[in-house]
Design a protein around this motif. Structure first.
Motif, PDB file in Angstrom:
ATOM      1  N   ALA A 118     -25.589 161.299 -27.052  1.00 34.96           N
ATOM      2  CA  ALA A 118     -24.564 161.770 -27.815  1.00 34.96           C
ATOM      3  C   ALA A 118     -24.709 163.398 -28.464  1.00 34.96           C
ATOM      4  CB  ALA A 118     -24.313 160.978 -29.249  1.00 34.96           C
ATOM      5  N   ASP A 119     -26.148 163.724 -28.662  1.00 36.10           N
ATOM      6  CA  ASP A 119     -26.375 164.947 -29.041  1.00 36.10           C
ATOM      7  C   ASP A 119     -26.393 165.887 -27.949  1.00 36.10           C
ATOM      8  OD1 ASP A 119     -26.951 163.848 -31.616  1.00 36.10           O
ATOM      9  OD2 ASP A 119     -29.327 163.873 -31.135  1.00 36.10           O
ATOM     10  N   SER A 120     -26.615 165.559 -26.704  1.00 37.61           N
ATOM     11  CA  SER A 120     -26.322 166.246 -25.484  1.00 37.61           C
ATOM     12  C   SER A 120     -25.012 166.699 -24.948  1.00 37.61           C
ATOM     13  CB  SER A 120     -27.300 165.690 -24.378  1.00 37.61           C
ATOM     14  OG  SER A 120     -28.531 165.420 -24.465  1.00 37.61           O
ATOM     15  N   LEU A 121     -24.195 165.619 -25.240  1.00 38.42           N
ATOM     16  CA  LEU A 121     -22.799 165.775 -25.056  1.00 38.42           C
ATOM     17  C   LEU A 121     -22.234 166.714 -26.000  1.00 38.42           C
ATOM     18  CD1 LEU A 121     -21.841 162.322 -24.022  1.00 38.42           C
ATOM     19  CD2 LEU A 121     -22.088 164.055 -22.517  1.00 38.42           C
ATOM     20  N   ALA A 122     -22.412 166.587 -27.227  1.00 34.30           N
ATOM     21  CA  ALA A 122     -21.920 167.545 -28.330  1.00 34.30           C
ATOM     22  C   ALA A 122     -22.413 168.775 -28.272  1.00 34.30           C
ATOM     23  CB  ALA A 122     -22.488 166.724 -29.692  1.00 34.30           C
ATOM     24  N   ALA A 123     -23.381 169.117 -27.718  1.00 38.54           N
ATOM     25  CA  ALA A 123     -23.902 170.352 -27.486  1.00 38.54           C
ATOM     26  C   ALA A 123     -23.403 171.264 -26.290  1.00 38.54           C
ATOM     27  CB  ALA A 123     -25.616 170.578 -27.282  1.00 38.54           C
ATOM     28  N   MET A 124     -22.800 170.304 -25.474  1.00 42.55           N
ATOM     29  CA  MET A 124     -22.206 170.789 -24.131  1.00 42.55           C
ATOM     30  C   MET A 124     -20.836 171.389 -24.608  1.00 42.55           C
ATOM     31  SD  MET A 124     -23.362 167.771 -21.514  1.00 42.55           S
ATOM     32  CE  MET A 124     -22.554 168.499 -20.095  1.00 42.55           C
ATOM     33  N   ARG A 125     -20.228 172.400 -24.186  1.00 47.32           N
ATOM     34  CA  ARG A 125     -19.105 173.160 -24.336  1.00 47.32           C
ATOM     35  C   ARG A 125     -18.337 173.126 -23.040  1.00 47.32           C
ATOM     36  NH1 ARG A 125     -20.389 172.111 -28.530  1.00 47.32           N
ATOM     37  NH2 ARG A 125     -21.139 173.445 -30.089  1.00 47.32           N
ATOM     38  N   ALA A 126     -16.925 172.928 -23.099  1.00 50.17           N
ATOM     39  CA  ALA A 126     -16.012 173.033 -22.009  1.00 50.17           C
ATOM     40  C   ALA A 126     -15.979 174.026 -21.340  1.00 50.17           C
ATOM     41  CB  ALA A 126     -14.706 172.562 -22.672  1.00 50.17           C
ATOM     42  N   GLY A 127     -16.426 174.069 -20.117  1.00 48.76           N
ATOM     43  CA  GLY A 127     -16.501 175.463 -19.139  1.00 48.76           C
ATOM     44  C   GLY A 127     -15.767 174.809 -17.975  1.00 48.76           C
ATOM     45  N   ASP A 128     -16.579 174.962 -16.781  1.00 50.21           N
ATOM     46  CA  ASP A 128     -16.158 174.442 -15.528  1.00 50.21           C
ATOM     47  C   ASP A 128     -15.993 172.667 -15.750  1.00 50.21           C
ATOM     48  OD1 ASP A 128     -16.109 177.017 -14.286  1.00 50.21           O
ATOM     49  OD2 ASP A 128     -18.005 176.607 -13.541  1.00 50.21           O
ATOM     50  N   PRO A 129     -14.822 172.248 -15.417  1.00 48.41           N
ATOM     51  CA  PRO A 129     -14.739 170.830 -15.872  1.00 48.41           C
ATOM     52  C   PRO A 129     -15.546 169.863 -15.048  1.00 48.41           C
ATOM     53  CG  PRO A 129     -12.800 171.611 -15.096  1.00 48.41           C
ATOM     54  CD  PRO A 129     -13.692 172.662 -15.095  1.00 48.41           C
ATOM     55  N   PHE A 130     -16.045 168.717 -15.469  1.00 45.18           N
ATOM     56  CA  PHE A 130     -16.546 167.706 -14.335  1.00 45.18           C
ATOM     57  C   PHE A 130     -15.118 166.998 -13.907  1.00 45.18           C
ATOM     58  CE2 PHE A 130     -20.037 168.000 -17.651  1.00 45.18           C
ATOM     59  CZ  PHE A 130     -21.033 168.332 -16.844  1.00 45.18           C
ATOM     60  N   ASP A 131     -15.607 166.506 -12.532  1.00 49.77           N
ATOM     61  CA  ASP A 131     -14.793 165.785 -11.824  1.00 49.77           C
ATOM     62  C   ASP A 131     -14.884 164.299 -11.830  1.00 49.77           C
ATOM     63  OD1 ASP A 131     -13.564 168.414 -10.519  1.00 49.77           O
ATOM     64  OD2 ASP A 131     -15.643 168.412  -9.621  1.00 49.77           O
ATOM     65  N   LEU A 132     -16.104 163.808 -12.031  1.00 49.34           N
ATOM     66  CA  LEU A 132     -16.543 162.284 -12.211  1.00 49.34           C
ATOM     67  C   LEU A 132     -17.575 162.225 -13.215  1.00 49.34           C
ATOM     68  CD1 LEU A 132     -16.870 159.937  -9.341  1.00 49.34           C
ATOM     69  CD2 LEU A 132     -18.855 160.315 -10.756  1.00 49.34           C
ATOM     70  N   VAL A 133     -17.355 161.015 -13.838  1.00 49.38           N
ATOM     71  CA  VAL A 133     -18.485 160.842 -14.821  1.00 49.38           C
ATOM     72  C   VAL A 133     -18.733 159.319 -14.908  1.00 49.38           C
ATOM     73  CG1 VAL A 133     -18.860 160.666 -17.422  1.00 49.38           C
ATOM     74  CG2 VAL A 133     -17.491 162.232 -16.698  1.00 49.38           C
ATOM     75  N   PHE A 134     -20.124 158.948 -14.595  1.00 47.31           N
ATOM     76  CA  PHE A 134     -20.702 157.575 -14.388  1.00 47.31           C
ATOM     77  C   PHE A 134     -21.428 157.352 -15.696  1.00 47.31           C
ATOM     78  CE2 PHE A 134     -24.071 154.830 -13.091  1.00 47.31           C
ATOM     79  CZ  PHE A 134     -23.332 153.854 -12.738  1.00 47.31           C
ATOM     80  N   ILE A 135     -21.147 156.518 -16.571  1.00 45.60           N
ATOM     81  CA  ILE A 135     -21.569 156.039 -17.617  1.00 45.60           C
ATOM     82  C   ILE A 135     -22.635 154.654 -17.598  1.00 45.60           C
ATOM     83  CG2 ILE A 135     -21.265 155.419 -20.137  1.00 45.60           C
ATOM     84  CD1 ILE A 135     -18.615 157.106 -19.861  1.00 45.60           C
ATOM     85  N   ASP A 136     -23.747 154.952 -17.912  1.00 49.51           N
ATOM     86  CA  ASP A 136     -24.603 153.487 -17.848  1.00 49.51           C
ATOM     87  C   ASP A 136     -25.664 153.861 -18.833  1.00 49.51           C
ATOM     88  OD1 ASP A 136     -25.754 151.340 -16.888  1.00 49.51           O
ATOM     89  OD2 ASP A 136     -26.300 151.999 -15.123  1.00 49.51           O
TER      90      ASP A 136
END
Length: 218
Positions: A118-136
């Motif tokens: 959650a912290d790592s994601l919150a620190a990430m800023r929208a830039g080049d967008p991701f095309d695929l996300v895998f959540i596990d």
């Protein structure tokens, strides 16, 4: 019946996947380093790889690295110049994963970040967008992870979430298991979000009775 599921998984791997020294070494190294054996199966890993290729993914985000078994499958799907960011809570797991990436020859395309997702994601800023996300990762936070994935992705992005059936436990609204309640919250979240088209499938195999959720951002 579970013995039959394992036998079918073995048959699939033998007929369609073949021997893979890097992935065998990854699982052996994970076990030697005391990591829990909760990786996706070989057939599921190849499915992730194929889905990433079908999506034309150039940037992939993974939430939950463990020892990097699924990460390797996903990274292999990347085209030249592609990249993958993977998030792992435990420093020891991340160290083991880095060793596995080095052995597999994929370190140059994988960025592993350590700490609460959650912290790592919150620190990430929208830039080049991701095309695929895998959540596990921790199931209690799945709804949050999907929301962050949408923020960091693009229209047409693919989202895959593992372990969404939990041996049928997802049906138990009164469950005291936080993982089940988190999974139910995920389904509720996707049901209410007009930005997403989603479905889920049940799976059986070496990992028991579970399932994947697949979503596309409109």
């Amino acid at each position: 019946m579970s013995g039959g599921w394992q036998a079918v998984d073995d048959y699939i791997a033998d007929k369609l996947l073949g021997a893979d020294d890097a992935l065998v070494a990854t699982l052996a190294h994970n076990e030697a380093q005391g990591l829990p054996p909760i990786d996706v199966s070989a057939a599921q890993g190849k499915m992730l790889c194929l889905l990433a290729q079908m999506a034309g993914a150039k940037r992939i985000l993974e939430v939950g690295t463990l020892g990097g078994y699924s990460t390797i499958w996903l990274a292999r799907a990347l085209p030249e110049g592609g990249s993958l960011v993977t998030l792992e809570l435990e420093a020891h797991h991340a160290k083991v994963a880095r060793q596995n990436f080095d052995r597999a020859g994929l370190s140059d395309r994988i960025d592993i970040r350590v700490g609460p997702a959650a912290d790592s994601l919150a620190a990430m800023r929208a830039g080049d967008p991701f095309d695929l996300v895998f959540i596990d990762a921790d199931k209690q936070s799945n709804a949050l992870y999907v929301e962050e994935a949408i923020r960091l992705g693009r229209s047409g992005m693919t989202i895959i979430v593992d372990n969404v059936i939990r041996e049928g436990g997802v049906l138990d609204a009164d469950s005291a298991d936080e993982r089940i309640q988190g999974t139910r919250a995920l389904f509720d979240r996707l049901n209410a979000d007009p930005r997403l088209d989603a479905t889920a499938i049940q799976t059986v195999g070496s990992k028991g009775w579970d399932g994947f959720l697949l979503a596309r951002v409109r």
